[in-house]
Enzyme design. Structure first.
Site: not given
Lengths: 128, 429
Positions: B242-243
């Protein structure tokens, strides 16, 4: 014929789901408005209008999946789309038109991926 | 499951001819680490390694993930099952941790960017990773690699780097050993029959590219909620891909060090009986949200919990998952406490969440992500400084000519982390 449709301003969505997509030329705010109007006409939201953690004032692209069948007004859908519009209003405006073409392309890819997630998980009652 | 966590306290990091831990110093063979991070991945053009210590005039951006070096020294499986190890069940035996060290990955996956870590100044106060000795791994992919593959490449390089550094702690005597144990349910309930049974609903962001989280290597959007022994998380069962939303995503480091799990264990056997976790997702469609919250609530009821902690990850639509989980668990007569953060506008006056419920009457906030902060220029920037203008929570002109950045704290990695992994906090005494 599909019993769902997509409101979107993302050209990639219109390319991939040509027959199902109502392509708008405006901002995410206009996509939300179109989705809200559809809900008032009896469509139900299939995907969440705030899908993804990319903020709605940050991404220039937004795609929302709705049921085609015009039934009675679904208050849960109405609440979700109205709340999404409120979220968009409270966030500061960003000049997304100044993004570079490469950034636009990336936002389109992210939006399409969220849309693909929704299409892959389409409830059984819906079909192309 | 019983897990011993042996912490080797790291008080400095330096480049050296060989990677080793000695007297609290992590020595890093720069070339060997770069090679280990790259692995055999032919999609990587180059890997550069930098060091960033607390108090230095250093800015790291855009941060993709933060990973803690760990190594399994006893018990089944290895660190990061499904990625750098096979998929054996982890969470038992013994694991060594280079406590105080962190691998920070940076990569320019898409044109808009996330995540700042400042090692000094006002920004440093907002990120827990200004206090760690950071080994920055900058991953450059081959030309024209598509966004999906680019994300995978950077994620895997970070995990390989953390595993490589963790190996340096294999034969080092830890400074501290802590034991964590949750037993099979019937045994666990019998152990503390008079204490309230508390479970944890661990919500993970799972929506698509740059929004995914993995459990034993499987994309969590594809699972229905499942039971997890809390110690599994300490061995890397949960990995972040999850960026997006730097302030309130859970970096892999935070999954390894969840304060929720840590604090529940601190009370385990004293005031509560911590019976386990339910891992659940935050998907795109409303039917998925309904299904997953139904399943999570069913599992919680099946476990016989008296009370539940529910933590959220991310912005916007996960508020709906949080509310559904809360409603369905509360309606079984089980008390809930929710952990979230807020997007209440820059003046803090707007509605904080996109959804709400009267049953959510016990809620912990991790802060308002729209608060504005000015980050002064740093002498050294590792990563890609030109992206500051297009960072989430920034706006046009965020990056001033002198290198300072004015933006909302959502640009800062971990600023409003929803597991409560913070430097700024208020605590009861």
């Amino acid at each position: 014929m599909a019993n769902f449709f997509i409101v979107s301003n993302n050209p990639l969505a219109a390319e991939k789901y040509a027959a199902q997509t109502q392509l708008l030329t405006g901002s995410p705010a206009e996509v939300y408005r179109a989705a809200r109007d559809a809900v008032h006409r009896g469509s139900r939201l299939i995907s969440h209008p705030l899908a993804g953690s990319v903020k709605p004032n940050e991404t220039p692209y937004r795609s929302i999946v709705l049921s085609a069948a015009g039934g009675v007004l679904d208050f849960r859908s109405l609440q979700l789309i109205e709340d999404a519009i409120l979220v968009l209003k409270k966030l500061p405006q960003r000049h997304t038109e100044q993004y570079t073409p490469a950034m636009h392309a990336d936002y389109q890819v992210i939006d399409l991926d969220l849309l693909d997630s929704a299409i892959a998980a389409l409830p059984a009652e819906f079909h192309f | 499951m019983r897990l011993e966590i042996g912490s080797i306290f790291i008080r400095d990091v330096q480049f050296a001819d060989a990677t080793a831990v000695k007297d609290g110093v992590l020595y890093v063979d720069r070339a060997a680490l770069a090679a280990a991070a790259a692995g055999e991945d032919e999609r990587i053009k180059s890997v550069e390694v930098f060091l960033a210590r607390p108090g230095e005039s250093v800015r790291i951006l855009p941060v993709k993930d933060v990973v803690e070096p760990r190594v399994k020294v006893a018990g089944p499986g290895g660190i990061f099952p499904g990625f750098t190890s096979n998929v054996e069940q982890v969470g038992s035996g013994r694991t060594h941790v280079l406590k105080g060290a962190a691998v920070v990955t940076t990569g320019k996956i898409v044109g808009f960017q996330e995540g700042i870590i400042d090692m000094q100044g006002p920004g440093a106060e907002y990120t827990p990773f200004s206090k760690t000795y950071n080994v920055v791994v900058k991953v450059e992919p081959i030309d024209s690699l598509k966004q999906h593959e680019h994300e995978v490449v950077v994620r895997l390089a970070g995990l390989r780097a953390a595993k490589y550094l963790g190996e340096a702690g294999r034969d080092v005597e830890p400074d501290e050993v802590r034991v964590y144990e949750t037993k099979p349910l019937l045994e666990q309930v019998a152990e503390y029959p008079n204490l309230p049974k508390v479970a944890y609903v661990y919500m993970l962001q799972t929506q698509g590219l740059l929004h995914n989280t993995y459990y034993y290597g499987v994309d969590v959007k594809q699972i229905v909620p499942t039971f997890m022994y809390p110690t599994e998380a300490m061995d890397g069962a949960i990995v972040s891909g999850n960026c997006v939303s730097a302030c309130d995503k859970n970096p892999t480091y935070v999954h390894l060090n969840s304060p929720v799990i840590e604090d529940l264990y601190a009370q385990h056997g004293k005031t509560i009986n911590f019976i386990g976790c339910v891992v659940t997702n935050e998907n795109v469609t409303l039917m998925d949200k309904e299904r997953s919250s139904n399943m999570a609530a069913k599992l919680i009821g099946f476990l016989g919990a008296d009370a539940v902690i529910i933590s959220e990850e991310g912005f916007g639509n996960p508020d709906a998952d949080l509310v559904m989980n809360c409603n369905k668990i509360e309606k079984q007569g089980i008390k809930t406490v929710l952990i979230t953060d807020e997007y209440a506008g820059q003046d803090g006056a707007s509605q904080s969440l996109a959804d709400s419920t009267p049953l959510g009457n016990a809620c912990v906030t991790a802060g308002n992500a729209n608060e504005v902060v000015t980050l002064p220029p740093m002498e050294q920037v590792y990563g890609y400084p030109e992206v500051a203008n297009v960072i989430a929570g920034g706006w046009d002109g965020s990056l001033a000519a002198d290198g300072s950045i004015t933006a909302e704290i959502q640009v800062i990695t971990g600023a409003t982390n929803e597991l409560g992994f913070h430097k700024l906090t208020a605590r009861g005494i």
